[in-house]
Design a protein around this motif. Structure first.
Motif, PDB file in Angstrom:
ATOM      1  N   SER A 121       0.562  -1.158  -0.184  1.00  0.00           N
ATOM      2  CA  SER A 121      -0.054   0.067   0.033  1.00  0.00           C
ATOM      3  C   SER A 121       0.847   1.278  -0.163  1.00  0.00           C
ATOM      4  O   SER A 121       0.858   2.248  -0.772  1.00  0.00           O
ATOM      5  CB  SER A 121      -0.829   0.039   1.183  1.00  0.00           C
ATOM      6  OG  SER A 121      -1.644  -1.155   1.087  1.00  0.00           O
ATOM      7  N   VAL A 122       1.980   1.298   0.707  1.00  0.00           N
ATOM      8  CA  VAL A 122       2.876   2.349   0.762  1.00  0.00           C
ATOM      9  C   VAL A 122       3.391   2.670  -0.605  1.00  0.00           C
ATOM     10  O   VAL A 122       3.617   3.809  -0.883  1.00  0.00           O
ATOM     11  CB  VAL A 122       4.064   2.104   1.784  1.00  0.00           C
ATOM     12  CG1 VAL A 122       5.135   3.062   1.522  1.00  0.00           C
ATOM     13  CG2 VAL A 122       3.375   2.235   3.315  1.00  0.00           C
ATOM     14  N   VAL A 123       3.848   1.607  -1.195  1.00  0.00           N
ATOM     15  CA  VAL A 123       4.522   1.716  -2.627  1.00  0.00           C
ATOM     16  C   VAL A 123       3.406   2.369  -3.671  1.00  0.00           C
ATOM     17  O   VAL A 123       3.618   3.203  -4.300  1.00  0.00           O
ATOM     18  CB  VAL A 123       5.000   0.289  -3.109  1.00  0.00           C
ATOM     19  CG1 VAL A 123       5.425   0.472  -4.588  1.00  0.00           C
ATOM     20  CG2 VAL A 123       6.114   0.024  -2.452  1.00  0.00           C
ATOM     21  N   LEU A 124       2.294   1.806  -3.364  1.00  0.00           N
ATOM     22  CA  LEU A 124       1.197   2.234  -4.514  1.00  0.00           C
ATOM     23  C   LEU A 124       0.682   3.734  -4.061  1.00  0.00           C
ATOM     24  O   LEU A 124       0.651   4.552  -5.003  1.00  0.00           O
ATOM     25  CB  LEU A 124       0.045   1.291  -4.272  1.00  0.00           C
ATOM     26  CG  LEU A 124       0.144   0.131  -4.776  1.00  0.00           C
ATOM     27  CD1 LEU A 124      -1.286  -0.832  -4.460  1.00  0.00           C
ATOM     28  CD2 LEU A 124       0.296  -0.146  -6.212  1.00  0.00           C
ATOM     29  N   VAL A 125       0.629   4.077  -2.707  1.00  0.00           N
ATOM     30  CA  VAL A 125       0.465   5.407  -2.420  1.00  0.00           C
ATOM     31  C   VAL A 125       1.404   6.317  -2.875  1.00  0.00           C
ATOM     32  O   VAL A 125       0.985   7.473  -3.507  1.00  0.00           O
ATOM     33  CB  VAL A 125      -0.144   5.862  -1.023  1.00  0.00           C
ATOM     34  CG1 VAL A 125      -0.204   6.907  -0.664  1.00  0.00           C
ATOM     35  CG2 VAL A 125      -1.451   4.555  -0.670  1.00  0.00           C
ATOM     36  N   THR A 126       2.528   6.085  -2.519  1.00  0.00           N
ATOM     37  CA  THR A 126       3.702   6.843  -3.005  1.00  0.00           C
ATOM     38  C   THR A 126       4.162   7.048  -4.410  1.00  0.00           C
ATOM     39  O   THR A 126       4.139   8.088  -4.609  1.00  0.00           O
ATOM     40  CB  THR A 126       5.063   6.132  -2.445  1.00  0.00           C
ATOM     41  OG1 THR A 126       4.921   5.998  -0.943  1.00  0.00           O
ATOM     42  CG2 THR A 126       6.096   7.255  -2.590  1.00  0.00           C
ATOM     43  N   ALA A 127       3.426   6.026  -4.954  1.00  0.00           N
ATOM     44  CA  ALA A 127       3.364   6.277  -6.571  1.00  0.00           C
ATOM     45  C   ALA A 127       2.572   7.269  -7.163  1.00  0.00           C
ATOM     46  O   ALA A 127       2.688   7.794  -8.453  1.00  0.00           O
ATOM     47  CB  ALA A 127       3.269   4.953  -7.566  1.00  0.00           C
ATOM     48  N   THR A 128       1.381   7.553  -6.282  1.00  0.00           N
ATOM     49  CA  THR A 128       0.709   8.941  -6.821  1.00  0.00           C
ATOM     50  C   THR A 128       1.196  10.207  -6.326  1.00  0.00           C
ATOM     51  O   THR A 128       0.426  11.000  -6.692  1.00  0.00           O
ATOM     52  CB  THR A 128      -0.767   8.702  -6.108  1.00  0.00           C
ATOM     53  OG1 THR A 128      -0.404   8.880  -4.551  1.00  0.00           O
ATOM     54  CG2 THR A 128      -1.336   7.044  -6.234  1.00  0.00           C
ATOM     55  N   GLY A 129       2.217  10.252  -5.879  1.00  0.00           N
ATOM     56  CA  GLY A 129       2.949  11.638  -5.695  1.00  0.00           C
ATOM     57  C   GLY A 129       3.069  11.972  -4.147  1.00  0.00           C
ATOM     58  O   GLY A 129       3.391  13.112  -3.747  1.00  0.00           O
TER      59      GLY A 129
ATOM     60  N   ASP B 261      -7.545  16.108  -0.731  1.00  0.00           N
ATOM     61  CA  ASP B 261      -6.558  16.426  -1.703  1.00  0.00           C
ATOM     62  C   ASP B 261      -5.796  15.302  -2.454  1.00  0.00           C
ATOM     63  O   ASP B 261      -5.036  15.541  -3.155  1.00  0.00           O
ATOM     64  CB  ASP B 261      -5.735  17.588  -1.470  1.00  0.00           C
ATOM     65  CG  ASP B 261      -6.689  18.980  -1.272  1.00  0.00           C
ATOM     66  OD1 ASP B 261      -7.626  19.036  -1.832  1.00  0.00           O
ATOM     67  OD2 ASP B 261      -6.149  19.704  -0.402  1.00  0.00           O
ATOM     68  N   VAL B 262      -5.749  14.002  -1.637  1.00  0.00           N
ATOM     69  CA  VAL B 262      -5.248  12.790  -2.066  1.00  0.00           C
ATOM     70  C   VAL B 262      -5.816  12.408  -3.436  1.00  0.00           C
ATOM     71  O   VAL B 262      -6.828  12.686  -3.887  1.00  0.00           O
ATOM     72  CB  VAL B 262      -5.488  11.734  -1.185  1.00  0.00           C
ATOM     73  CG1 VAL B 262      -4.717  10.555  -1.502  1.00  0.00           C
ATOM     74  CG2 VAL B 262      -4.829  12.315   0.263  1.00  0.00           C
ATOM     75  N   HIS B 263      -4.829  11.891  -4.377  1.00  0.00           N
ATOM     76  CA  HIS B 263      -5.152  11.181  -5.570  1.00  0.00           C
ATOM     77  C   HIS B 263      -6.279  10.359  -5.469  1.00  0.00           C
ATOM     78  O   HIS B 263      -6.275   9.615  -4.660  1.00  0.00           O
ATOM     79  CB  HIS B 263      -3.739  10.793  -6.202  1.00  0.00           C
ATOM     80  CG  HIS B 263      -4.143  10.309  -7.750  1.00  0.00           C
ATOM     81  ND1 HIS B 263      -4.569   9.254  -8.089  1.00  0.00           N
ATOM     82  CD2 HIS B 263      -3.595  11.232  -8.855  1.00  0.00           C
ATOM     83  CE1 HIS B 263      -4.664   9.137  -9.391  1.00  0.00           C
ATOM     84  NE2 HIS B 263      -4.001  10.246  -9.893  1.00  0.00           N
ATOM     85  N   PRO B 264      -7.258  10.218  -6.606  1.00  0.00           N
ATOM     86  CA  PRO B 264      -8.163   9.228  -6.224  1.00  0.00           C
ATOM     87  C   PRO B 264      -8.097   7.797  -6.239  1.00  0.00           C
ATOM     88  O   PRO B 264      -8.486   7.111  -5.425  1.00  0.00           O
ATOM     89  CB  PRO B 264      -8.953   9.325  -7.672  1.00  0.00           C
ATOM     90  CG  PRO B 264      -8.775  10.817  -8.132  1.00  0.00           C
ATOM     91  CD  PRO B 264      -7.449  11.123  -7.569  1.00  0.00           C
ATOM     92  N   PHE B 265      -6.680   7.308  -7.052  1.00  0.00           N
ATOM     93  CA  PHE B 265      -6.039   5.905  -6.728  1.00  0.00           C
ATOM     94  C   PHE B 265      -5.701   5.888  -5.449  1.00  0.00           C
ATOM     95  O   PHE B 265      -6.018   4.840  -4.878  1.00  0.00           O
ATOM     96  CB  PHE B 265      -5.106   5.923  -8.120  1.00  0.00           C
ATOM     97  CG  PHE B 265      -4.403   4.616  -7.829  1.00  0.00           C
ATOM     98  CD1 PHE B 265      -5.189   3.258  -8.162  1.00  0.00           C
ATOM     99  CD2 PHE B 265      -3.427   4.147  -7.040  1.00  0.00           C
ATOM    100  CE1 PHE B 265      -4.676   1.977  -8.142  1.00  0.00           C
ATOM    101  CE2 PHE B 265      -2.600   2.898  -7.043  1.00  0.00           C
ATOM    102  CZ  PHE B 265      -3.437   1.838  -7.512  1.00  0.00           C
ATOM    103  N   ALA B 266      -5.006   6.864  -4.726  1.00  0.00           N
ATOM    104  CA  ALA B 266      -4.776   6.585  -3.426  1.00  0.00           C
ATOM    105  C   ALA B 266      -5.771   6.546  -2.373  1.00  0.00           C
ATOM    106  O   ALA B 266      -5.852   5.599  -1.455  1.00  0.00           O
ATOM    107  CB  ALA B 266      -3.985   7.973  -3.026  1.00  0.00           C
ATOM    108  N   LYS B 267      -6.894   7.295  -2.795  1.00  0.00           N
ATOM    109  CA  LYS B 267      -8.261   6.980  -1.859  1.00  0.00           C
ATOM    110  C   LYS B 267      -8.797   5.726  -2.084  1.00  0.00           C
ATOM    111  O   LYS B 267      -9.201   4.852  -1.141  1.00  0.00           O
ATOM    112  CB  LYS B 267      -9.240   8.055  -2.408  1.00  0.00           C
ATOM    113  CG  LYS B 267      -9.018   9.516  -2.183  1.00  0.00           C
ATOM    114  CD  LYS B 267      -9.801  10.380  -2.665  1.00  0.00           C
ATOM    115  CE  LYS B 267      -9.534  11.956  -2.358  1.00  0.00           C
ATOM    116  NZ  LYS B 267     -10.717  12.788  -3.001  1.00  0.00           N
TER     117      LYS B 267
END
Length: 490
Positions: free
Chosen positions: A406-414, A446-452
């Motif tokens: 999850s950390v990797v995926l969320v970090t990938a969104t910026g 303000d988090v990216h939709p994919f991160a949400k």
């Protein structure tokens, strides 16, 4: 897999869940708030969906453990989908993904929000937010089991799927009776807190909403600045006490009520829970006093509230801990990961699992020195079944994998790396506030939709403790029941 039985039971459960929408709907109508039409439409959609599932499914027949997993996962997902409708249809939350995020955060008692100005919301919407906390805290299924008399012994599969922790075995006999006892305590504690908060100075509406969120260890508030808004020591102490209660084992409370309160202080997990809270509080107080030049009294008050709030995964705030010294933030993040006790309304790894892991590691070290020694893992002088130890090890491994993926995926969104780590810890642990851009004074808006979307999955995984959702990824889960012989692996 008996899908028709799953559909029938899901339909009945969804219809029951829809009844709770009448509470904020009625309140909106009485308060002459226009959003009552959004609640009516949501009720119609929920009723139609539940009715269709019930109509085309079956309600008679045996359900096994696999059906139990599917029913529980299905209900939580469906409840999240329909529970987001009032936010979206009323226009309070324009994006449907955000509405689902808010609902999942409520039902899983996470408390992470995408709403920047909660004080601008209609009171009925605020009531629904808090009610989702209260329903999800003890468990939707656990509540509905009280009324589902026809399930009989099959109820154990639903209970186990929604409450898969190491303490479930203590309450397996007479599931419906135990569900009733748990909810009875839950209601009594909630009523007591409402009265105390009202006496301490909160208005009745705020007292009800904050009590719903406290005992469920949720964290949704009716104020933008959370509990800091009231600036009242008495209100803070009341909330700290009930957050601490919510983070404890409700099964243990029942035993203490029946056999004497001394039972509480003979339970190793509960004693460790107290010890972690006290040591963390005094450690953070010292850091604030010596490193942040904050007076001892203020530091103790703020650190006690923050420690109990984050360890019980509630998420209420009275101070911006994101501005505290780095060591305090590390301690708080560790508390997020630990969580409360097994059998509580809190999230996280749970104290009982860490206790079992520590005991198992100690025994393993002893066996390394004395290979022929026979020594079992014991808690409260009782041996822990080897299967339980194995399950805890598996859970810990999967939790760490889920966390880092999850950390990797969320970090990938910026999102910055440390902020991502805090946000995932906050959502997977059902805590609420994280650090940085999703800190205690900000939201997830303000988090990216994919991160949400990742956070939504994390919140559900954390609340259902991984196994209930992840087991459905295994191909064999969907295979028909067949008679199998035991397989021995040499």
């Amino acid at each position: 897999m008996r899908l028709q039985i799953v559909a029938g039971l899901l339909g009945k459960l969804l219809l029951a869940f829809g009844l709770f929408l009448f509470i904020p709907c009625t309140y909106a109508f009485l308060q002459q708030e226009a959003v009552y039409t959004a609640f009516l439409l949501s009720i119609a959609v929920t009723t139609a969906g539940g009715g269709l599932l019930y109509r085309y499914g079956e309600t008679d027949g045996h359900i096994g453990l696999r059906e139990g997993y599917l029913v529980v996962s299905g209900l939580w997902i469906l409840a999240s989908v329909v529970g987001g409708l009032p936010y979206w249809l009323s226009g309070c939350v324009p994006a449907y993904l955000d509405a689902v995020f808010e609902t999942v955060s409520g039902l899983t008692t996470t408390g992470a929000s995408i709403i920047n100005d909660v004080e601008a919301l209609p009171q009925s919407i605020l009531l629904w937010r808090s009610l989702t906390h209260w329903l999800g805290g003890m468990g939707i299924i656990v509540l509905l089991l009280v009324f589902l008399r026809h399930l009989g012994a099959d109820a154990v599969h639903l209970f186990r799927a929604e409450s898969p922790g190491p303490t479930v075995e203590r309450v397996m006999p007479r599931i419906r009776h135990m569900a009733f006892i748990l909810w009875k305590m839950y209601v009594l504690f909630t009523a007591a807190q409402i009265i105390l908060l009202y006496v301490a100075g909160m208005n009745l509406f705020d007292a009800i909403n904050h009590s719903f969120a406290t005992l469920a260890t949720g964290g949704f508030s009716t104020k933008n600045t959370s509990i800091k808004y009231y600036d009242s020591l008495s209100i803070e102490l009341i909330i700290v006490f009930f957050m601490f209660l919510g983070g404890g084992n409700f099964g243990l409370y029942y035993l203490a009520w029946k056999k004497g309160f001394a039972k509480l202080f003979k339970d190793t997990e509960f004693l460790l829970y107290i010890a972690i809270v006290l040591l963390s509080t005094f450690g953070i107080t010292a850091s604030l006093y010596f490193q942040a030049d904050i007076s001892f009294g203020t530091g103790l008050r703020d650190s006690l509230f923050a420690v109990v709030s984050l360890m019980t995964t509630t998420g209420f705030v009275t101070a911006d801990f994101d501005q505290w010294p780095p060591v305090t933030k590390v301690i708080l993040m560790l508390l997020m990961l630990i969580g409360g006790c097994g059998g509580s309304t809190s999230g996280g790894l749970k104290v009982i699992r860490l206790l079992i892991l520590f005991k198992d590691a100690t025994v393993s070290l002893l066996r390394a020195v004395h290979p022929k020694i026979v020594r079992a893992v014991k808690i409260d002088n009782k041996p822990v079944d080897f299967a339980v130890v194995t399950t805890v090890l598996q859970f810990f491994f999967m939790y760490i994998i889920a966390y880092f993926v999850s950390v990797v995926l969320v970090t990938a969104t910026g999102l910055p790396a440390f902020d991502s780590m805090g946000a995932v810890a906050a959502t997977l642990g059902n805590v609420g506030p994280g650090f940085g851009v999703v800190g205690p004074t900000t939201t997830f808006a303000d988090v990216h939709p994919f991160a949400k979307f990742v956070f939504i999955l994390d919140m559900l995984l954390g609340r259902l403790e991984l196994f209930t959702l992840l087991v459905m990824l295994h191909p064999e889960f969907w295979q028909p029941y067949v008679a199998r012989k035991a397989v021995h692996i040499r």
